[in-house]
Motif scaffolding. Structure first.
Motif, PDB file in Angstrom:
ATOM      1  N   GLU A 176      -7.234 -13.544  14.622  1.00  0.00           N
ATOM      2  CA  GLU A 176      -6.465 -14.464  14.370  1.00  0.00           C
ATOM      3  C   GLU A 176      -6.017 -15.766  13.846  1.00  0.00           C
ATOM      4  N   ALA A 177      -6.751 -15.832  12.490  1.00  0.00           N
ATOM      5  CA  ALA A 177      -6.383 -16.514  11.256  1.00  0.00           C
ATOM      6  C   ALA A 177      -5.656 -15.793  10.604  1.00  0.00           C
ATOM      7  N   LEU A 178      -4.531 -14.852  10.753  1.00  0.00           N
ATOM      8  CA  LEU A 178      -3.351 -14.780  10.084  1.00  0.00           C
ATOM      9  C   LEU A 178      -2.788 -15.562   8.719  1.00  0.00           C
ATOM     10  N   SER A 179      -3.131 -15.505   7.629  1.00  0.00           N
ATOM     11  CA  SER A 179      -2.449 -16.184   7.186  1.00  0.00           C
ATOM     12  C   SER A 179      -1.874 -15.378   6.076  1.00  0.00           C
ATOM     13  N   ILE A 180      -0.149 -16.388   5.166  1.00  0.00           N
ATOM     14  CA  ILE A 180      -0.025 -16.039   3.822  1.00  0.00           C
ATOM     15  C   ILE A 180      -0.937 -15.853   3.109  1.00  0.00           C
ATOM     16  N   PRO A 181      -1.679 -16.842   2.571  1.00  0.00           N
ATOM     17  CA  PRO A 181      -2.578 -16.859   1.705  1.00  0.00           C
ATOM     18  C   PRO A 181      -3.227 -15.737   2.195  1.00  0.00           C
ATOM     19  N   LEU A 182      -4.112 -15.140   3.738  1.00  0.00           N
ATOM     20  CA  LEU A 182      -5.089 -13.831   3.942  1.00  0.00           C
ATOM     21  C   LEU A 182      -4.189 -12.732   3.485  1.00  0.00           C
ATOM     22  N   ILE A 183      -3.164 -12.783   3.596  1.00  0.00           N
ATOM     23  CA  ILE A 183      -2.140 -11.458   3.447  1.00  0.00           C
ATOM     24  C   ILE A 183      -1.932 -10.807   1.978  1.00  0.00           C
ATOM     25  N   ALA A 184      -1.661 -11.833   1.408  1.00  0.00           N
ATOM     26  CA  ALA A 184      -1.219 -11.968  -0.163  1.00  0.00           C
ATOM     27  C   ALA A 184      -3.095 -11.545  -0.806  1.00  0.00           C
ATOM     28  N   ASP A 185      -3.886 -11.598  -0.678  1.00  0.00           N
ATOM     29  CA  ASP A 185      -4.979 -11.724  -1.168  1.00  0.00           C
ATOM     30  C   ASP A 185      -5.605 -10.182  -0.863  1.00  0.00           C
ATOM     31  N   ARG A 186      -5.154  -9.550   0.161  1.00  0.00           N
ATOM     32  CA  ARG A 186      -5.335  -8.683   1.242  1.00  0.00           C
ATOM     33  C   ARG A 186      -4.549  -7.476   0.327  1.00  0.00           C
ATOM     34  N   ALA A 187      -3.350  -7.579  -0.059  1.00  0.00           N
ATOM     35  CA  ALA A 187      -2.134  -7.313  -0.635  1.00  0.00           C
ATOM     36  C   ALA A 187      -2.189  -7.147  -1.982  1.00  0.00           C
ATOM     37  N   GLY A 188      -3.094  -8.112  -2.800  1.00  0.00           N
ATOM     38  CA  GLY A 188      -3.446  -7.931  -4.139  1.00  0.00           C
ATOM     39  C   GLY A 188      -2.381  -8.582  -5.261  1.00  0.00           C
ATOM     40  N   VAL A 189      -0.806 -10.015  -3.979  1.00  0.00           N
ATOM     41  CA  VAL A 189      -0.162 -10.816  -4.700  1.00  0.00           C
ATOM     42  C   VAL A 189      -0.560 -11.921  -5.039  1.00  0.00           C
ATOM     43  N   ALA A 190       0.190 -12.804  -5.311  1.00  0.00           N
ATOM     44  CA  ALA A 190       0.280 -13.894  -5.435  1.00  0.00           C
ATOM     45  C   ALA A 190       0.685 -14.630  -3.569  1.00  0.00           C
ATOM     46  N   ALA A 245       5.618  -2.225   0.323  1.00  0.00           N
ATOM     47  CA  ALA A 245       4.335  -1.709   0.587  1.00  0.00           C
ATOM     48  C   ALA A 245       3.208  -1.996   1.114  1.00  0.00           C
ATOM     49  N   ASP A 246       2.572  -2.849  -0.109  1.00  0.00           N
ATOM     50  CA  ASP A 246       1.108  -3.330   0.062  1.00  0.00           C
ATOM     51  C   ASP A 246       1.687  -4.762   1.097  1.00  0.00           C
ATOM     52  N   VAL A 247       2.276  -5.442   0.974  1.00  0.00           N
ATOM     53  CA  VAL A 247       2.430  -6.510   1.490  1.00  0.00           C
ATOM     54  C   VAL A 247       2.443  -6.282   3.163  1.00  0.00           C
ATOM     55  N   HIS A 248       3.471  -4.992   3.591  1.00  0.00           N
ATOM     56  CA  HIS A 248       2.825  -4.433   4.748  1.00  0.00           C
ATOM     57  C   HIS A 248       1.946  -4.130   5.765  1.00  0.00           C
ATOM     58  N   ARG A 249       1.353  -3.063   4.670  1.00  0.00           N
ATOM     59  CA  ARG A 249       0.002  -2.998   4.732  1.00  0.00           C
ATOM     60  C   ARG A 249      -1.288  -3.605   5.057  1.00  0.00           C
ATOM     61  N   ALA A 250      -0.915  -4.865   4.310  1.00  0.00           N
ATOM     62  CA  ALA A 250      -1.849  -5.481   4.224  1.00  0.00           C
ATOM     63  C   ALA A 250      -1.991  -6.181   5.806  1.00  0.00           C
ATOM     64  N   VAL A 251      -0.710  -6.636   6.254  1.00  0.00           N
ATOM     65  CA  VAL A 251      -0.413  -7.713   7.914  1.00  0.00           C
ATOM     66  C   VAL A 251      -0.516  -6.180   8.662  1.00  0.00           C
ATOM     67  N   THR A 252      -0.434  -4.490   8.701  1.00  0.00           N
ATOM     68  CA  THR A 252      -0.907  -3.508   9.872  1.00  0.00           C
ATOM     69  C   THR A 252      -2.506  -3.493   9.698  1.00  0.00           C
ATOM     70  N   GLU A 253      -3.103  -3.613   8.729  1.00  0.00           N
ATOM     71  CA  GLU A 253      -4.218  -4.208   8.408  1.00  0.00           C
ATOM     72  C   GLU A 253      -5.455  -5.283   8.983  1.00  0.00           C
TER      73      GLU A 253
END
Length: 188
Positions: free
Chosen positions: A36-50, A21-29
Motif C-alpha cells: 500500500e505504501a508504493l512509492s518511487i523511492p521504494l520502487i527505485a530501491d527494489r529495482a537497484g536504481v536511483a 525492465a528492472d523498474v517494471h519488474r519492481a513495480v509488478t513485484e
C-alpha cells in the motif's frame, strides 16, 4: 527544467532497456505483494536504481504505474484455434479469468480502468481483448460456424468477467467464465 523521458521514445537496448525492465519488474513485484505504501523511492530501491532515474524517466508514480499496467495487461495471450467456436471461447476465457484474477493483474486493472481513454472516450485497456475476440470469431466464420457478434461477446462474457474480478466477486473462476460462453452461445 527537467524533461520527462517516456519509455516509448527510448532506445530498446542497452542500459536504458535494463533500467526499464528492472523498474517494471519492481513495480509488478511490489503491487503483487499488495504494498500500500508504493512509492518511487521504494520502487527505485527494489529495482537497484536511483530514485532520480525513475523521476527523470517517468515523472511521477501514476505515469509509471499506468505504463507498467498497460504493458502487463496488453501481453499477447494465445488465441485458441481448436476447430470449434465453443472450445475456442472456453479455452480463451479460462486463460483470461486465470490471468486477470492474479493479484497484480487485478491491481493493474484497477489502475488503468478509466485512466487511459482514447479520443473516442473508450479505454485502451481492452484493445488486445477486442482483437483476440475478433480473431476467434473470424476463425469460427472461416469454418462456417454461426457466431455471436463482437459486441455480444464483450457484453456477455468479457464485461461480467472484468466486473466480477474488479469488484472481488467470489467464485469468478474458469468454471464461471465457461458458463458465460455456454449462455452466450445458447442464445444463438
Amino acid at each position: 527544467m527537467t524533461t520527462v523521458e517516456h519509455s516509448a521514445t527510448r532506445r530498446p537496448g542497452g542500459r536504458s532497456a535494463r533500467v526499464r525492465a528492472d523498474v517494471h519488474r519492481a513495480v509488478t513485484e511490489l503491487i503483487g505483494e499488495d504494498n500500500e505504501a508504493l512509492s518511487i523511492p521504494l520502487i527505485a530501491d527494489r529495482a537497484g536504481v536511483a530514485a532520480t532515474t525513475v523521476y527523470r524517466r517517468w515523472g511521477d508514480l501514476d505515469t509509471l504505474r499506468t505504463e507498467v499496467a498497460l504493458e502487463a495487461l496488453n501481453v499477447d495471450s494465445p488465441v485458441p484455434h481448436t476447430g470449434d467456436l465453443t472450445r475456442d471461447l472456453k479455452v480463451w476465457c479460462a486463460f483470461l479469468v486465470t490471468d486477470i484474477s492474479r493479484p497484480e493483474k487485478t491491481a493493474f486493472l484497477r489502475t488503468v480502468i478509466g485512466s487511459t481513454a482514447n479520443d473516442s472516450g473508450k479505454s485502451n485497456c481492452l484493445d488486445k481483448r477486442e482483437i483476440q475476440i475478433d480473431r476467434i470469431l473470424d476463425h469460427a466464420r472461416e469454418r462456417g460456424e454461426s457466431t455471436p457478434s463482437h459486441e455480444d461477446v464483450m457484453d456477455h462474457v468479457i464485461a461480467p468477467l472484468y466486473f466480477r474480478i474488479l469488484f472481488g466477486t467470489p467464485e469468478t473462476d474458469v468454471s464461471y467464465a465457461q458458463s458465460l460462453v455456454d449462455r452466450l452461445l445458447a442464445r444463438q
